[in-house]
Design a protein around this motif. Structure first.
Motif, PDB file in Angstrom:
ATOM      1  N   ILE A 234       0.737  -1.753   0.019  1.00 23.82           N
ATOM      2  CA  ILE A 234       0.079   0.346   0.358  1.00 23.82           C
ATOM      3  C   ILE A 234       1.150   1.499  -0.540  1.00 23.82           C
ATOM      4  O   ILE A 234       0.825   2.354  -0.764  1.00 23.82           O
ATOM      5  CB  ILE A 234      -0.861   0.152   0.973  1.00 23.82           C
ATOM      6  N   SER A 235       2.172   1.473   0.968  1.00 25.02           N
ATOM      7  CA  SER A 235       3.228   2.350   1.246  1.00 25.02           C
ATOM      8  C   SER A 235       3.548   3.008  -0.599  1.00 25.02           C
ATOM      9  O   SER A 235       3.053   3.353  -0.996  1.00 25.02           O
ATOM     10  CB  SER A 235       3.832   2.056   2.272  1.00 25.02           C
ATOM     11  N   GLN A 236       3.815   1.311  -1.209  1.00 20.31           N
ATOM     12  CA  GLN A 236       4.355   1.570  -2.176  1.00 20.31           C
ATOM     13  C   GLN A 236       3.776   2.281  -3.405  1.00 20.31           C
ATOM     14  O   GLN A 236       3.725   2.999  -4.469  1.00 20.31           O
ATOM     15  CB  GLN A 236       5.156   0.401  -3.098  1.00 20.31           C
ATOM     16  N   SER A 237       2.099   1.879  -3.164  1.00 20.31           N
ATOM     17  CA  SER A 237       1.494   2.396  -4.317  1.00 20.31           C
ATOM     18  C   SER A 237       0.976   2.933  -3.973  1.00 20.31           C
ATOM     19  O   SER A 237       0.358   4.150  -5.154  1.00 20.31           O
ATOM     20  CB  SER A 237       0.365   1.059  -4.287  1.00 20.31           C
ATOM     21  N   LEU A 238       1.369   4.642  -2.541  1.00 21.21           N
ATOM     22  CA  LEU A 238       0.406   5.637  -2.836  1.00 21.21           C
ATOM     23  C   LEU A 238       1.513   6.089  -3.636  1.00 21.21           C
ATOM     24  O   LEU A 238       1.200   7.274  -3.975  1.00 21.21           O
ATOM     25  CB  LEU A 238       0.730   6.082  -1.154  1.00 21.21           C
ATOM     26  N   LEU A 239       2.920   5.782  -3.565  1.00 24.20           N
ATOM     27  CA  LEU A 239       4.123   6.889  -4.213  1.00 24.20           C
ATOM     28  C   LEU A 239       3.578   6.316  -5.641  1.00 24.20           C
ATOM     29  O   LEU A 239       3.842   7.656  -6.322  1.00 24.20           O
ATOM     30  CB  LEU A 239       4.882   6.234  -3.864  1.00 24.20           C
ATOM     31  N   ALA A 330      -1.103   0.681  10.525  1.00 23.19           N
ATOM     32  CA  ALA A 330       0.165   0.946  10.395  1.00 23.19           C
ATOM     33  C   ALA A 330       1.268   1.581   9.909  1.00 23.19           C
ATOM     34  O   ALA A 330       0.715   2.808   9.036  1.00 23.19           O
ATOM     35  CB  ALA A 330       1.061  -0.475   9.553  1.00 23.19           C
ATOM     36  N   PRO A 331       2.385   2.383  10.337  1.00 25.70           N
ATOM     37  CA  PRO A 331       2.990   3.733  10.196  1.00 25.70           C
ATOM     38  C   PRO A 331       3.166   3.095   8.170  1.00 25.70           C
ATOM     39  O   PRO A 331       3.816   2.118   8.232  1.00 25.70           O
ATOM     40  CB  PRO A 331       4.125   3.726  10.817  1.00 25.70           C
ATOM     41  N   ALA A 332       2.720   3.890   7.894  1.00 28.51           N
ATOM     42  CA  ALA A 332       3.704   3.943   6.145  1.00 28.51           C
ATOM     43  C   ALA A 332       5.083   3.493   6.067  1.00 28.51           C
ATOM     44  O   ALA A 332       5.504   4.353   6.690  1.00 28.51           O
ATOM     45  CB  ALA A 332       2.551   4.934   5.428  1.00 28.51           C
ATOM     46  N   THR A 333       5.567   3.038   5.295  1.00 27.93           N
ATOM     47  CA  THR A 333       6.854   2.417   4.733  1.00 27.93           C
ATOM     48  C   THR A 333       6.734   4.016   3.202  1.00 27.93           C
ATOM     49  O   THR A 333       5.873   4.115   3.406  1.00 27.93           O
ATOM     50  CB  THR A 333       6.887   1.412   4.373  1.00 27.93           C
ATOM     51  N   SER A 334       8.214   3.448   3.822  1.00 24.38           N
ATOM     52  CA  SER A 334       8.456   4.466   1.676  1.00 24.38           C
ATOM     53  C   SER A 334       8.539   5.688   2.086  1.00 24.38           C
ATOM     54  O   SER A 334       8.598   6.906   1.251  1.00 24.38           O
ATOM     55  CB  SER A 334       7.771   4.339   0.854  1.00 24.38           C
ATOM     56  N   HIS A 335       9.352   6.368   3.051  1.00 23.63           N
ATOM     57  CA  HIS A 335       9.349   7.351   4.263  1.00 23.63           C
ATOM     58  C   HIS A 335       8.145   8.754   3.832  1.00 23.63           C
ATOM     59  O   HIS A 335       7.874   9.367   4.185  1.00 23.63           O
ATOM     60  CB  HIS A 335      10.209   7.870   2.557  1.00 23.63           C
ATOM     61  N   LEU A 336       6.787   7.346   3.719  1.00 22.19           N
ATOM     62  CA  LEU A 336       5.446   8.410   4.514  1.00 22.19           C
ATOM     63  C   LEU A 336       5.836   8.820   5.685  1.00 22.19           C
ATOM     64  O   LEU A 336       6.231   8.510   6.479  1.00 22.19           O
ATOM     65  CB  LEU A 336       4.181   7.830   3.876  1.00 22.19           C
ATOM     66  N   LYS A 337       5.056   9.738   6.454  1.00 24.67           N
ATOM     67  CA  LYS A 337       4.532  10.469   7.711  1.00 24.67           C
ATOM     68  C   LYS A 337       3.658   9.431   8.129  1.00 24.67           C
ATOM     69  O   LYS A 337       3.891   8.590   9.546  1.00 24.67           O
ATOM     70  CB  LYS A 337       5.234  11.188   7.372  1.00 24.67           C
ATOM     71  N   GLY A 338       2.456   9.098   7.888  1.00 25.17           N
ATOM     72  CA  GLY A 338       1.782   8.774   8.759  1.00 25.17           C
ATOM     73  C   GLY A 338       1.338   7.510   9.407  1.00 25.17           C
ATOM     74  O   GLY A 338       1.699   6.433   8.608  1.00 25.17           O
ATOM     75  N   THR A 339       0.032   7.140   9.486  1.00 26.33           N
ATOM     76  CA  THR A 339       0.068   5.608   9.404  1.00 26.33           C
ATOM     77  C   THR A 339      -0.762   5.661   8.084  1.00 26.33           C
ATOM     78  O   THR A 339      -1.419   6.418   6.850  1.00 26.33           O
ATOM     79  CB  THR A 339      -1.422   5.712  10.039  1.00 26.33           C
ATOM     80  N   LEU A 340      -1.222   4.077   7.441  1.00 25.59           N
ATOM     81  CA  LEU A 340      -1.856   4.228   5.941  1.00 25.59           C
ATOM     82  C   LEU A 340      -3.353   4.817   5.909  1.00 25.59           C
ATOM     83  O   LEU A 340      -3.270   5.448   4.886  1.00 25.59           O
ATOM     84  CB  LEU A 340      -2.008   2.771   5.877  1.00 25.59           C
ATOM     85  N   ALA A 341      -4.648   4.496   7.121  1.00 24.29           N
ATOM     86  CA  ALA A 341      -5.083   5.555   7.083  1.00 24.29           C
ATOM     87  C   ALA A 341      -4.990   6.814   6.788  1.00 24.29           C
ATOM     88  O   ALA A 341      -5.790   7.339   6.079  1.00 24.29           O
ATOM     89  CB  ALA A 341      -6.019   5.150   8.141  1.00 24.29           C
ATOM     90  N   ASP A 342      -4.350   7.311   7.280  1.00 27.20           N
ATOM     91  CA  ASP A 342      -3.647   8.803   7.571  1.00 27.20           C
ATOM     92  C   ASP A 342      -3.673   9.191   5.814  1.00 27.20           C
ATOM     93  O   ASP A 342      -4.051  10.321   5.307  1.00 27.20           O
ATOM     94  CB  ASP A 342      -2.471   9.455   8.475  1.00 27.20           C
TER      95      ASP A 342
END
Ligand SMILES: Cc1ncc(COP(=O)(O)O)c(C=O)c1O
Length: 491
Positions: A234-239, A330-342
């Motif tokens: 999810i984190s990588q997809s957000l990027l 969960a805190p997002a990975t890939s240098h994102l700051k918030g939780t995945l929900a945020d």
């Protein structure tokens, strides 16, 4: 909610008085049973239904489906994340679950043109349908475009057969992403577009201004049940979505596929004990727990056992809802700051998912009639059922949940060990690979119930070899007579 199984329950059958007893594995794997299953197993008409509709008989309840949908919707609401649940109907063919999806405001994930036609025929609006078929031919894509169905695109060739610009309909698409990096390792897949290739793919083959092919976002579906892998994906997809938006695409949907976990068993201890004992058996340190000492994915070599379990993890420590909540929190990975929900909320992304198995948890049972017993020279008893192994199978080597026996109370109190065998003509035809303890010994005419089979076990592998008819599918909710699901009603 799981209901513990008593040692025996009483059931007044149509003809005589029956009891329901666990048919335990030699190393038991006790199922949890939904309340409707306990009631149905004790139903006075159960044998009559099998007489009328044939053996095996698939019984379904829709009530747990609504509960399962509700529990995932509640999680998303708690996190303030907009969610569209799309039931992956490849997991069970009954149209009642499609009707129920419509009633509950869900969508449906279809994997073939026939599934699509039936789903549209049930009244699902096209915008709530996603097509994830592995092979997409022109007529399927045309059909999707005509009805506003979203298509998950796997490769450039699919865009070549997409409806031509001259047709009046536009095709809504999500790009399927694979090849995510998790813990320093790239996750391979035969599906999708590699993570690194997604933006070049969109830049080269799609146009943000096009009304013909509309890129609405991204999709992934992962093998296995790892929450950590989903968090990374999810984190990588957000990027990727950020980059696609920078390039002018609307890209406001993220579909995270299925794979929400399901627990089938009462006890983690039994699950662990089974594997410890099975390992000993493969190493020749105890008698076998499986038919012909089948490894279930493991092989012995020297003093060690190698390989990976080739079965679904039938014991899971958390519910699908807890698992989903853990991901969103969960805190997002890939240098994102918030939780995945945020991160999802801030971007106004609509989250979509495609659970199959998890929505069907607790929704089905398969009932088969005992046809014969056979005592083998090595002491095992083979209990022949009027069903075949394709009628209780998934991609997993075995269905690792103990069945139940519905038996006339005056049955022989003889105890034996052995296997349930089926109607195909091969030596390997056992319904379950695990060895069972028959106490009492089943008699011809008794029934064997396999609990919690609605997700994949009933239909995913069913086939008509030897010209056996397919099992009938009944819906048994409430006090009314069971009704035949429309999938079995021939016009
Ligand atoms: C693309 C896709 N979505 C959803 C699912 C449903 O997965 P599950 O039943 O494990 O939730 C599958 C299963 O194979 C799938 O391939």
């Amino acid at each position: 909610m799981p209901v513990p199984l008593p040692r025996s329950m009483s059931a007044a059958s149509a003809h005589n008085h029956c009891q329901v007893v666990p048919l335990q594995g030699v190393a038991p794997l006790t199922p949890w049973l939904a309340p409707w299953m306990r009631e149905t197993l004790a139903h006075p008409q159960l044998s009559r239904w099998v007489e009328q509709w044939g053996s095996p008989l698939n019984l379904h309840s829709l009530a747990p489906f609504a509960e399962n949908v509700g529990s995932l919707q509640n999680v998303a609401a708690d996190f303030g994340v907009p969610l569209l649940i799309q039931f992956a109907r490849k997991a069970n063919k009954c149209l009642s679950f499609v009707d129920e999806s419509l009633r509950l405001g869900c969508g449906v994930d279809v994997a073939s043109e026939r599934e699509l036609q039936q789903t549209l025929g049930a009244g699902l609006p096209g915008e709530r349908i996603v097509c994830t078929a592995a092979i997409k031919e022109r007529s399927l894509l045309n059909h999707c475009a005509q009805h506003g169905v979203t298509v998950v695109i796997d490769n450039a060739d699919e865009l070549q057969v997409a409806p031509s610009v001259s047709t009046p309909h536009s095709l809504r698409i999500l790009l399927r992403v694979s090849g995510f990096q998790v813990a320093g390792r790239k996750l391979g897949s035969r599906f999708g577009i590699d993570f690194e290739e997604v933006v070049p793919f969109a830049a080269e083959l799609l146009d943000p201004a096009s009304t013909h092919l509309r890129l609405e976002g991204l999709h992934f579906h992962m093998d296995g049940y790892s929450a950590d892998e989903r968090i990374a994906a999810i984190s990588q997809s957000l990027l990727l979505l950020d980059e696609l938006r920078r390039r002018g695409f609307a890209a406001n949907v993220l579909d995270i596929g299925g794979g929400f976990p399901v627990n089938y068993l009462e006890s983690p201890d039994q699950w662990n004990t089974f594997w410890a004992e099975h390992t000993s058996a493969l190493l020749g340190r105890r008698t076998s727990l499986t038919y012909r000492n089948h490894g279930l994915g493991l092989v012995a070599g020297g003093n060690k056992v190698f390989g990976r379990r080739n079965v679904y993890p039938f014991f899971q420590p958390c519910t699908a809802a807890d698992w989903f909540a853990r991901i969103l929190a969960a805190p997002a990975t890939s240098h994102l700051k918030g939780t995945l929900a945020d991160e999802l909320r801030q971007r106004n992304i609509q989250l979509r998912c495609e659970p199959g198995r998890a929505l069907l948890a607790g929704c089905g049972m398969t009932i088969a009639r005992v046809a014969h017993r056979k005592h083998t020279p090595n002491g095992d008893v083979l209990v022949g059922l009027a069903m075949n192994s394709s009628q209780c199978r998934t991609g997993s080597d075995d269905f690792m949940v103990d069945p139940l026996l519905i038996t006339a109370s005056n049955s022989e109190a003889q105890v034996a060990e052995g296997y349930l065998t089926g109607s195909y003509c091969t030596e390997a035809e056992v319904i379950l690979l695990r060895k069972l303890r028959f106490d009492p010994l089943p008699q011809p005419g008794d029934l064997v119930a396999f609990p919690n089979t609605a997700g994949y076990c009933m239909h995913f592998r069913e086939c008509q070899a030897h010209q056996f008819p397919l099992a009938a599918n009944l819906i048994v909710d409430g006090d009314q007579q069971p009704t035949l699901d429309r999938i079995d009603v021939r016009a």
